[in-house]
Design a protein around this motif. Structure first.
Motif, PDB file in Angstrom:
ATOM      1  N   UNK A 168       0.783  -1.235   0.000  1.00 57.13           N
ATOM      2  CA  UNK A 168       0.000   0.000   0.000  1.00 57.13           C
ATOM      3  C   UNK A 168       0.815   1.284   0.000  1.00 57.13           C
ATOM      4  N   UNK A 169       2.151   1.182   0.019  1.00 57.42           N
ATOM      5  CA  UNK A 169       2.995   2.396  -0.020  1.00 57.42           C
ATOM      6  C   UNK A 169       2.963   3.034  -1.397  1.00 57.42           C
ATOM      7  N   UNK A 170       2.709   2.237  -2.426  1.00 56.27           N
ATOM      8  CA  UNK A 170       2.594   2.743  -3.793  1.00 56.27           C
ATOM      9  C   UNK A 170       1.297   2.242  -4.405  1.00 56.27           C
ATOM     10  N   UNK A 171       0.768   3.010  -5.331  1.00 51.51           N
ATOM     11  CA  UNK A 171      -0.354   2.574  -6.165  1.00 51.51           C
ATOM     12  C   UNK A 171       0.080   2.757  -7.613  1.00 51.51           C
ATOM     13  N   UNK A 172      -0.565   2.027  -8.487  1.00 53.67           N
ATOM     14  CA  UNK A 172      -0.175   1.991  -9.895  1.00 53.67           C
ATOM     15  C   UNK A 172      -1.204   2.693 -10.768  1.00 53.67           C
ATOM     16  N   UNK A 173      -0.692   3.437 -11.743  1.00 54.12           N
ATOM     17  CA  UNK A 173      -1.518   4.003 -12.811  1.00 54.12           C
ATOM     18  C   UNK A 173      -0.816   3.637 -14.121  1.00 54.12           C
ATOM     19  N   UNK A 174      -1.493   2.873 -14.984  1.00 57.58           N
ATOM     20  CA  UNK A 174      -0.861   2.363 -16.211  1.00 57.58           C
ATOM     21  C   UNK A 174      -1.508   2.968 -17.446  1.00 57.58           C
ATOM     22  N   UNK A 175      -0.639   3.265 -18.421  1.00 58.88           N
ATOM     23  CA  UNK A 175      -1.103   3.799 -19.702  1.00 58.88           C
ATOM     24  C   UNK A 175      -0.385   3.085 -20.841  1.00 58.88           C
ATOM     25  N   UNK A 176      -1.091   2.805 -21.959  1.00 57.19           N
ATOM     26  CA  UNK A 176      -0.400   2.295 -23.145  1.00 57.19           C
ATOM     27  C   UNK A 176       0.556   3.374 -23.654  1.00 57.19           C
TER      28      UNK A 176
END
Length: 174
Positions: free
Chosen positions: A156-164
């Motif tokens: 939970x220290x980081x969260x992910x946001x992904x983009x092509x």
């Protein structure tokens, strides 16, 4: 003397048992002024068409881009860029954060070694976006799964946001 012989045989056994991937190499033997021939591995140059067909067969998205100036055809491949953002759980003690950081770096190294991630790194400021990883996988679902398996994300220290993200295949950073 016996220990040296056993050590020598052990090293010979380990070296002879190692598997090396030879799929994309040509082995050429050359002899110099030595008793043993020297083996030189030369990479086999694949055509852009062959690279594109192999990528498409594995499910990767590609397209051709024609450079207006050089008239060269450049193969573009879809990658997935994961932004590692500050997560909601920041209450770990210093010792736990240190352990998580080691696990995080080991995980990213493993992703690189396995060929799933091409580059990773932190940002140089203290903003909400802490770093990036560029995943070289065929689908968003796979990139998301790999990114969310990171120990820092799981904690939970980081969260992910992904983009092509599209980039020219085979071009390197300068």
């Amino acid at each position: 003397m016996r220990k040296i012989i056993i050590l020598g045989f052990s090293i010979l056994a380990m070296v002879s048992c190692r598997k090396k991937e030879k799929e994309n190499t040509i082995i050429e033997e050359t002899t110099k002024d030595t008793v043993m021939p020297e083996i030189i591995e030369k990479p086999v140059k694949k055509t852009t068409k062959e690279i594109k067909e192999a990528l498409n067969a594995k499910g990767y998205q590609t397209f051709d881009y024609v450079d207006e100036v050089t008239k060269d055809t450049i193969l573009m491949q879809q990658y997935f860029i994961a932004f590692l953002k500050k997560g909601p759980i920041r209450s770990q003690n210093e010792e736990d954060v240190e352990i998580l950081q080691k696990e995080h770096l080991a995980y990213l190294s493993k992703m690189y070694e396995l060929g799933y991630a091409d580059i990773s790194g932190p940002f140089g400021d203290k903003g909400d976006i802490r770093g990036i990883t560029i995943y070289n996988v065929p689908t968003l679902k796979m990139a998301d799964s790999l990114a969310n398996a990171d120990p820092m994300v799981k904690a939970g220290r980081l969260v992910i946001e992904i983009h092509p993200w599209w980039a020219a295949k085979g071009f390197s950073l300068r």
